[in-house]
Design a protein around this motif. Sequence first.
Motif, PDB file in Angstrom:
ATOM      1  N   UNK A  34       0.917  -1.068   0.092  1.00 16.77           N
ATOM      2  CA  UNK A  34      -0.034   0.157   0.018  1.00 16.77           C
ATOM      3  C   UNK A  34       0.813   1.312   0.121  1.00 16.77           C
ATOM      4  N   UNK A  35       2.076   1.246   0.723  1.00 16.72           N
ATOM      5  CA  UNK A  35       2.864   2.520   0.760  1.00 16.72           C
ATOM      6  C   UNK A  35       3.483   2.531  -0.700  1.00 16.72           C
ATOM      7  N   UNK A  36       3.935   1.440  -1.229  1.00 16.05           N
ATOM      8  CA  UNK A  36       4.444   1.458  -2.773  1.00 16.05           C
ATOM      9  C   UNK A  36       3.214   2.193  -3.860  1.00 16.05           C
ATOM     10  N   UNK A  37       2.317   1.721  -3.721  1.00 16.10           N
ATOM     11  CA  UNK A  37       1.057   2.071  -4.442  1.00 16.10           C
ATOM     12  C   UNK A  37       0.969   3.671  -4.085  1.00 16.10           C
ATOM     13  N   UNK A  38       0.771   3.857  -2.847  1.00 12.68           N
ATOM     14  CA  UNK A  38       0.383   5.312  -2.618  1.00 12.68           C
ATOM     15  C   UNK A  38       1.433   6.312  -2.927  1.00 12.68           C
TER      16      UNK A  38
END
Length: 42
Positions: A34-38
């Motif tokens: 989720x951090x990479x996607x965000x």
Amino acid sequence: MKTSKAFTLIELLVVIAIIAIVVASKVGFFLQFSAIFAFKAL
């Protein structure tokens, strides 16, 4: 014994417990993803 199509409370709690265990074991991966996607969304 009367059978019903509805889930019993015990069955529901067992399913929730299994899902909680799986999520807890994968939470690190989900947080990284989720951090990479965000970051890519910015």
